[in-house]
Design an enzyme around this catalytic site. Structure first.
Site, short mmCIF file in Angstrom:
data_model
loop_
_atom_site.label_atom_id
_atom_site.label_comp_id
_atom_site.label_asym_id
_atom_site.label_seq_id
_atom_site.Cartn_x
_atom_site.Cartn_y
_atom_site.Cartn_z
N ASP A 30 0.81 -1.22 0.00
CA ASP A 30 0.00 0.00 0.00
C ASP A 30 0.85 1.27 0.00
OD1 ASP A 30 -2.42 -1.59 0.34
OD2 ASP A 30 -1.78 -1.85 2.41
N LYS A 67 2.47 2.17 -5.21
CA LYS A 67 3.16 1.67 -6.40
C LYS A 67 2.41 2.03 -7.68
CE LYS A 67 3.17 -2.59 -4.77
NZ LYS A 67 2.80 -2.39 -3.37
N GLY A 124 -4.53 -4.05 -4.06
CA GLY A 124 -5.00 -3.09 -5.06
C GLY A 124 -4.07 -1.92 -5.23
N HIS A 125 -4.18 -1.29 -6.39
CA HIS A 125 -3.52 -0.01 -6.66
C HIS A 125 -4.62 1.03 -6.85
CE1 HIS A 125 0.23 -2.01 -7.13
NE2 HIS A 125 -0.02 -2.52 -8.32
N GLN A 145 1.79 -6.46 -3.54
CA GLN A 145 2.19 -6.55 -2.13
C GLN A 145 3.52 -5.83 -1.91
OE1 GLN A 145 1.25 -9.84 -3.66
NE2 GLN A 145 -0.79 -9.09 -3.28
#
Length: 428
Positions: A13, A16, A40-41, A223
């Protein structure tokens, strides 16, 4: 330098997706090489926010070919849900390529993930319950289903029968659940074949040929380092290789073709799920960081655990990944603090330890040793050069750069796409 890897340098988190998007104009291919839809992004473009879970962030950039590599486990239902949502918002997703060797998450993987986690009780790992771990376990046990298997019904049925022969005994006799029918799984997977066929191919060959042509390929890790199955806080980790080495194994591109390894770190620290977190805050400071930084999971919505910047963690990530650059995100969140603590070492049973302990037990008992830095009150969201920052903010960045062992090349000063300071170019 055509091969670039982006990895999280903490527990995930870190932002990225924003770093990937920042490079988008110079990138020809973006590869997701590990994980599944368990992370998630969030990417902000103008006034639009996009939450991606399975798809590479590069799918938002026109002209970029997004690739799901062989190291990813794919929930096909989630895949098409995400694709349809992007199409509905006017995006072109036709360039997506999926490795024929990527493994598939099935209904029985999701079921096993949920019932196994509940069965662990107090020893729960904190999985997202999306079937990621069981799919990777099947991959290692050589009973997994790969994307290419969906195009041969006989092979698919044989593999599903083989997998369920053992799993149904486990579900019925240990977990007191109903058995899962082979036809139920096979029919579900076959329903996607026609839509999948144009997307699935030899991704490794595609990427190697792109590199041969001198095109820029970005490898985007899901991750983060401290959740890597080998190098993270085992067993409180993900089930895949989230470090830079995973870019090669998860894509079919050799390590000699990776020229730049970019780590992403927040200006503080967060973690989702169980496991050690030395700088975790259980007071109003932790709530303040969570509220100011909107620290809730992109995929799960779970509140993230929050804490101060942990320099030994990022230094460890620099070492195991071979980082060439750091991108520091969310510096703006710290605005308004009078003093900002940074963990510079640990106290383990009365002894100072400067590096991340190799012993799991020692790391669980590690207490942070802090050094405090002056804060700042000025709004930095408009800063676009390092000199635009208040002197205290510059000093903070320089201090954690020295402590972390890798140069900080980019600084995030807000959630917007253009809210960045580039001290050193990430490409070129």
């Amino acid at each position: 330098m055509p091969g670039i890897v982006i990895v999280g340098a903490q527990w995930g988190d870190e932002g990225k997706g924003k770093a990937t998007d920042l490079l988008g104009g110079s990138i020809d291919y973006v590869v997701k090489f590990n994980g599944g839809n368990n992370a998630g992004h969030t990417v902000v473009i103008g006034d639009q926010k996009y939450a991606l879970h399975l798809l590479p962030s590069g799918i938002l950039t026109p002209g970029v070919t997004p690739v799901i590599g062989n190291g990813v486990v794919v929930d096909i239902e989630v895949l098409f849900h995400e694709l349809e949502a992007l199409v509905a918002r006017g995006l072109d997703v036709s360039r997506l390529v999926i490795s024929a060797n990527a493994h598939v998450i099935t209904g029985y993987h999701r079921t096993l993930d949920k019932v196994t986690e509940r069965f662990l009780g107090k020893r729960q790992i904190g999985t997202t319950g999306r079937g990621i771990g069981p799919a990777y376990a099947d991959k290692i046990n050589r009973v997994g289903i790969r994307m290419q298997d969906l195009f041969d019904e006989n092979i698919l049925r044989q593999k599903v029968e083989g997998a369920l022969e053992q799993k149904n005994h486990l579900l019925v006799k240990v977990y007191n659940r109903r058995a899962i029918a082979v036809d139920e799984i096979v029919d579900d997977l076959l329903s996607y074949v026609d839509r999948l066929r144009p997307m699935v191919g030899d991704a490794a060959l595609l990427l190697n040929r792109a590199l041969d042509r001198g095109e820029n390929v970005l490898f985007e890790g899901g991750q983060a380092t401290m959740l890597d199955v080998d190098h993270g806080t085992y067993p409180f980790v993900t089930s895949s290789s989230a470090t830079a080495g995973g870019a090669s194994t998860g894509s079919g591109v050799g390590p000699t073709r990776l020229d730049r390894i970019i780590g992403i770190a927040k200006a503080y620290a967060t973690r989702v799920g169980a496991g050690p977190f030395p700088t975790e805050l259980h007071d109003e400071s932790g709530e303040w960081l969570r509220s100011r930084g909107f620290e809730f999971g992109t995929t799960t919505g779970r509140p993230r655990r929050t804490g101060w910047y942990d320099a030994p963690i990022v230094r460890y990530a620099s070492r195991v990944n071979g980082l060439t650059d750091l991108v520091l995100t969310k510096l703006d969140v710290l605005t308004g603090l009078e003093r900002i603590p940074v963990c510079v070492a640990y106290d383990v049973d009365g002894e100072r330890v400067d590096e991340v302990p190799v012993s799991q037990s020692d790391f669980h008992h590690a207490a942070p040793i802090y050094e405090e830095f002056p804060g700042w009150s000025e709004d930095i969201s408009g800063a676009r050069s390092f000199d635009d920052l208040p002197s205290a903010a510059r000093d903070y960045v320089l201090a954690i750069e020295q402590l972390s062992g890798t140069r900080i090349s980019v600084i995030g000063t807000g959630p917007g796409r253009d809210a960045v300071i580039e001290r050193h170019p990430l490409i070129g």
